[in-house]
Design an enzyme around this catalytic site. Structure first.
Site, short mmCIF file in Angstrom:
data_model
loop_
_atom_site.label_atom_id
_atom_site.label_comp_id
_atom_site.label_asym_id
_atom_site.label_seq_id
_atom_site.Cartn_x
_atom_site.Cartn_y
_atom_site.Cartn_z
N ALA A 409 0.85 -1.18 0.00
CA ALA A 409 0.00 0.00 0.00
C ALA A 409 0.89 1.23 0.00
O ALA A 409 1.81 1.34 0.80
CB ALA A 409 -0.88 -0.01 1.25
N LYS A 433 2.08 1.35 -9.37
CA LYS A 433 1.45 2.16 -8.31
C LYS A 433 0.29 2.89 -8.95
O LYS A 433 0.47 3.53 -9.99
CB LYS A 433 2.43 3.20 -7.80
CG LYS A 433 3.42 2.67 -6.82
CD LYS A 433 4.17 3.84 -6.22
CE LYS A 433 5.35 3.33 -5.42
NZ LYS A 433 6.12 4.41 -4.84
N GLU A 480 10.38 -0.95 -12.39
CA GLU A 480 10.87 -2.32 -12.40
C GLU A 480 10.39 -3.02 -11.13
O GLU A 480 10.18 -2.38 -10.09
CB GLU A 480 12.40 -2.36 -12.46
CG GLU A 480 13.09 -1.81 -11.24
CD GLU A 480 14.61 -1.88 -11.34
OE1 GLU A 480 15.14 -2.95 -11.60
OE2 GLU A 480 15.25 -0.83 -11.15
N GLU A 483 11.71 -8.23 -6.57
CA GLU A 483 11.09 -9.46 -6.04
C GLU A 483 11.11 -9.56 -4.53
O GLU A 483 10.19 -10.10 -3.92
CB GLU A 483 11.81 -10.70 -6.61
CG GLU A 483 11.67 -10.91 -8.10
CD GLU A 483 12.65 -10.07 -8.92
OE1 GLU A 483 13.31 -9.19 -8.33
OE2 GLU A 483 12.75 -10.27 -10.13
N ASN A 484 12.15 -9.06 -3.89
CA ASN A 484 12.25 -9.24 -2.43
C ASN A 484 11.71 -8.06 -1.62
O ASN A 484 11.91 -8.01 -0.40
CB ASN A 484 13.70 -9.55 -2.05
CG ASN A 484 14.04 -11.00 -2.33
OD1 ASN A 484 13.26 -11.90 -1.98
ND2 ASN A 484 15.15 -11.26 -2.98
N ASP A 526 15.05 10.95 2.98
CA ASP A 526 14.36 9.89 3.72
C ASP A 526 15.01 8.54 3.45
O ASP A 526 14.33 7.55 3.19
CB ASP A 526 12.88 9.87 3.33
CG ASP A 526 12.03 9.10 4.34
OD1 ASP A 526 12.56 8.74 5.42
OD2 ASP A 526 10.85 8.86 4.05
N ARG A 530 13.60 0.92 4.95
CA ARG A 530 12.24 0.72 4.42
C ARG A 530 12.07 1.33 3.04
O ARG A 530 11.14 1.00 2.32
CB ARG A 530 11.21 1.29 5.40
CG ARG A 530 11.31 2.79 5.57
CD ARG A 530 10.35 3.37 6.61
NE ARG A 530 10.73 4.75 6.88
CZ ARG A 530 11.70 5.13 7.68
NH1 ARG A 530 12.39 4.22 8.35
NH2 ARG A 530 12.01 6.40 7.83
N ASN A 531 12.96 2.24 2.67
CA ASN A 531 12.87 2.88 1.35
C ASN A 531 13.90 2.34 0.36
O ASN A 531 14.17 2.96 -0.66
CB ASN A 531 13.01 4.40 1.49
CG ASN A 531 11.79 4.99 2.15
OD1 ASN A 531 10.69 4.46 2.00
ND2 ASN A 531 11.97 6.04 2.92
P1 AMP Z 1 5.87 2.92 -1.63
O1 AMP Z 1 4.61 3.63 -1.84
O2 AMP Z 1 6.88 3.21 -2.69
O3 AMP Z 1 6.44 3.09 -0.26
O4 AMP Z 1 5.54 1.34 -1.80
C1 AMP Z 1 4.80 0.62 -0.82
C2 AMP Z 1 5.25 -0.81 -0.77
O5 AMP Z 1 5.03 -1.45 -2.03
C3 AMP Z 1 6.76 -0.95 -0.52
O6 AMP Z 1 7.07 -0.93 0.84
C4 AMP Z 1 7.07 -2.29 -1.15
O7 AMP Z 1 6.76 -3.34 -0.28
C5 AMP Z 1 6.10 -2.34 -2.33
N1 AMP Z 1 6.79 -1.87 -3.55
C6 AMP Z 1 6.88 -0.61 -4.03
N2 AMP Z 1 7.56 -0.55 -5.17
C7 AMP Z 1 7.94 -1.82 -5.44
C8 AMP Z 1 8.70 -2.45 -6.50
N3 AMP Z 1 9.22 -1.72 -7.49
N4 AMP Z 1 8.88 -3.77 -6.45
C9 AMP Z 1 8.38 -4.49 -5.43
N5 AMP Z 1 7.67 -3.98 -4.42
C10 AMP Z 1 7.44 -2.67 -4.41
#
Ligand code: AMP
Length: 755
Positions: A409, A433, A480, A483-484, A526, A530-531
């Protein structure tokens, strides 16, 4: 620490057999002496195939010394070989009337030699590999059953240098059948990564890593010298550098393929392209050449020549002109190479009413990203933020995207995974997204600002933007797929499972991405585990570039007295105090990320309040080294946390330092003498119950396991073993190590503990 299989997916160890008695057809022809000792026999395996093996069982007589020696085994260039023996060993108690001299072990030796025809080797010349005993299950559980059980043991010998070696087995009074012997060495198999091919490589001696230079695949050239390390267990680790496709070629999985293109070169910041057809879409890709060679291509820029031009010019043979300007202060630039591809697509909309001047302006604003010494352009510098999106992000047709599942999310809506299939490109996995319905214009702008920032970057450690969908709803950002997922969650899930080199490899990747961002004068603000996102090859990439990010998105961000919202635990003091965000404050955050990595996702400053963290930092307190942290890494963290920001290392220096550590893993062997007791919330650490102790070492989830296993007082845990921990259900290796190491601290710091 063991290496988990995600090292470099599909590129793990292959073994080369030097000797396998299972496949020997005739006599093995080994030397056995004295004559009444080992004897060669044929036995049947489970498929009734005869196998050659040796046995000895002189348990009734004392003073046995029976030797069995293999033929010369050539080492085939390997420095480290593995020996797998399968054997049965009779339990002395199961043999009636045997004297006390009966043994349940035997010894294994080797002797290195260039001579393949030695007929005699003195006992004293052999080097002992190990004493071999049957495994626990035989001695412990099969005693009553008198079962003969097949044991498998593997040992290795390192740093071999002669042409080959002999193995020898010494029996001193046991009843053994040596069923099979296999001798092999490990190779890191041929691998292609980042368009560089790495040859299959024999592993080094001891635990040394072998540094291997990759060579660029056909039609590609070096961007940053590609390197990987072949680890002692045959896995590839820490990919560094990459190749990029030559002009006119584009990347397709592991190779570069041709296109229909024209190459144009200029030394200027602007280029006028002549001779174009009206009403046609052209795709441009731009890259720089500097003293250092070619950079990689920026993303595709689609521009279309107008129908208006065609009408105005009147003569269909008259060519149309496009002017493309190149952004950034390019000091080193010698010349530019622009590839353009005539797509043959006629645009779906006609800019019939557009002023030709306006058309030209649009192209002049069409800033094109260049690798290397470029400066990041803040989307706010655009009067029309939508133009920033158009300039830096490619519009993708929603029909090319297949959404498969929700993976997270985000601030503006769901994050999904799925596939993207663009015409004449291979299908790739992507993260999608989307902007939830009912958004305001500001929310749309903020959402898309992430794409116009991310689209300016092109680096293997920065999350790559594939494009955006803005012409239909929902509005989407396509990147892109990693996966992890995010690094903090990934580390917590794999607590204790990586080698220190793998952890340093992750840090190196993050530092390299941050160097690229700081070179472009982009301040992240930031940076936190987590980022960071992690792919299947353990490559870490910096993500999270939205403009509203620090203010709204991060759950860690807290309001400061000056009104801003800041992730306190990750932020440098000057940024908290007076919002002085710079690459040096990003370096501070990077030090915290290093700490998160080594501690497998532990929360910085544990449960201290934000106010206490600010106060402690101001008083000079710094996070202690996590468990098993090499001294050099903790020192690097402390350097990142220098109060005076000019004294902190630059990201380029951090990358160099980490590279040196990877090249010389011995430098990582000295561990910092830290302990969990350095938590400043408990300066005079004292615990009086097992539950309190488990809470203090963040292992509170095992309280029930400890109490059910009878560990109710602190003194009862002082001699707890790994084996007991497994039995009581603490099965994660990382947790076992953490607990045992904390027990050792209990011993060392006994004076503080109220037992
Ligand atoms: P964000 O809004 O960018 O913080 O994304 C929320 C969550 O979505 C992240 O904490 C990841 O677990 C997952 N996520 C975001 N972008 C990716 C990506 N390119 N590949 C895999 N998981 C993603």
């Amino acid at each position: 620490m063991k290496t988990i299989n995600t090292a470099i997916e599909g590129k793990r160890c292959s073994a080369v057999t030097l000797l396998d008695t299972m496949s020997a057809l005739g006599d093995l022809g080994w030397e056995a002496y004295p004559a009444e000792g080992w004897e060669e026999i044929s036995v049947m395996d489970e498929r009734n195939t005869p196998m050659r093996s040796y046995q000895v069982c002189n348990v009734m007589e004392a003073n046995q010394n029976n030797w069995l020696r293999t033929r010369h085994i050539p080492r085939d260039g390997a420095q480290r070989v593995y020996i797998e023996i399968k054997f049965t060993l009779r339990d002395c108690n199961s043999l009636p009337g045997v004297p006390g001299t009966c043994k349940e072990t035997f010894n294994m030796y080797y002797y290195e030699s260039n001579n393949a025809n030695l007929w005699f080797i003195k006992e004293s010349q052999y080097i002992k590999i190990d004493t071999i005993a049957a495994d626990e299950s035989f001695t412990q559980t099969d005693v009553g059953d008198r079962v003969m059980k097949l044991n498998t043991e593997v040992r290795d010998i390192s740093n071999l240098s002669k042409k080959g070696f002999y193995l020898a087995f010494q029996d001193v009074g046991a009843c053994i059948a040596l069923v099979s012997l296999r001798v092999f060495y490990k190779k890191c198999p041929l691998a292609v990564l980042n368009l560089a091919q790495f040859p299959d490589t024999v592993t080094g001696g001891d635990s040394a890593l072998v540094e291997v230079r990759g060579s660029c695949v056909n039609d590609s050239e070096e961007f940053e010298a590609p390197r990987m390390y072949c680890s002692g267990d045959g896995g590839w680790l820490v990919p560094i550098g990459r190749c990029v496709c030559k002009p006119g070629f584009e990347e397709n999985k592991d190779y570069c393929q041709h296109q229909n293109y024209t190459v144009l070169k200029t030394k200027a910041h602007m280029m006028t392209v002549e001779g174009l057809k009206p009403g046609t879409t052209y795709v441009f890709r731009v890259r720089a050449r500097t003293d250092g060679g070619y950079g990689s291509y920026g993303g595709e820029i689609e521009l279309e020549t107008s129908h208006e031009d065609m009408l105005a010019i009147g003569d269909p043979n008259q060519s149309t002109i496009l002017a493309v300007s190149i952004a950034g202060g390019i000091v080193l630039l010698i010349f530019l190479v622009a590839c353009f591809v005539v797509s043959g697509r006629h645009c779906g909309y006609i800019k019939a009413k557009q002023d030709p001047d306006e058309e030209k302006m649009q192209f002049q604003n069409g800033r094109v990203k260049l690798p290397g010494s470029r400066t990041y352009i803040h989307p706010h510098t655009y009067e029309d933020p939508n133009q920033a999106v158009r300039d830096f992000a490619k519009e993708i047709d929603a029909s090319n995207i297949r959404i498969e599942r929700v993976i997270g999310a985000g601030e503006f809506g769901e994050v999904c995974s799925g596939r993207l299939k663009l015409p004449s490109k291979r299908e790739i996995y992507v993260a999608i997204k989307s902007l939830k319905a009912g958004y305001s214009e500001k929310q749309r702008r903020d959402f898309l600002s992430e794409a116009s920032i991310m689209g300016q970057f092109d680096h293997p450690n920065i999350i790559r933007l594939e494009g955006v969908v803005t012409r239909c709803k929902p509005v989407m950002i396509i990147t892109e797929y990693m996966e992890n997922g995010s690094l903090d969650t990934f580390l917590k899930k794999h607590d204790g499972q990586f080698t220190v080199i793998q952890l340093v490899g992750m840090m190196r990747g993050i530092a390299s991405g941050m160097k690229y961002l700081s070179d472009m004068s982009y301040v992240h603000r930031d940076l936190a585990a987590r980022n960071i996102l992690v792919n299947s090859n353990l490559v870490c990439k910096v993500s999270d570039f939205g403009l509203s990010r620090v203010l709204e998105d991060d759950p860690e961000a807290a309001y400061t007295t000056r009104g801003g919202k800041i992730p306190i635990r990750w932020t440098a003091p000057e940024a908290i105090a007076y919002r002085k965000f710079t690459s040096a404050s990003d370096v501070w955050s990077y030090g915290i990320v290093m700490w998160e990595v080594i501690s497998y996702g532990e929360r910085p400053y544990w449960e201290m309040s934000n106010q206490d963290v600010i106060k402690a930092i101001d008083e000079g307190y710094r996070l202690p080294a996590p468990m098993d942290c090499p001294v050099v890494l903790h020192q690097l963290m402390l350097d990142c946390w220098e109060k005076t920001r000019s004294e902190r290392p630059k990201f380029g220096q951090i990358v160099n330092t980490l590279d040196k550590l990877i090249r010389n893993p011995n430098s990582l062997k000295e561990l910092a003498n830290s302990s969990v007791w350095e938590d400043p919330t408990t300066p005079e650490f004292s615990v009086s119950t097992v539950d309190e102790w488990l809470d203090a070492i963040s292992m509170g989830q095992y309280k029930d396991n400890f109490s059910s296993a009878g560990y109710v007082s602190l003194d009862s845990i002082l001699y707890i073993s790994l084996c007991e921990l497994s039995k009581m259900g603490v099965t994660l290796v990382g947790h076992q190590k953490k607990i045992v190491s904390a027990v050792q601290s209990l011993h060392a710091q006994g004076t503080h503990v109220q037992v």
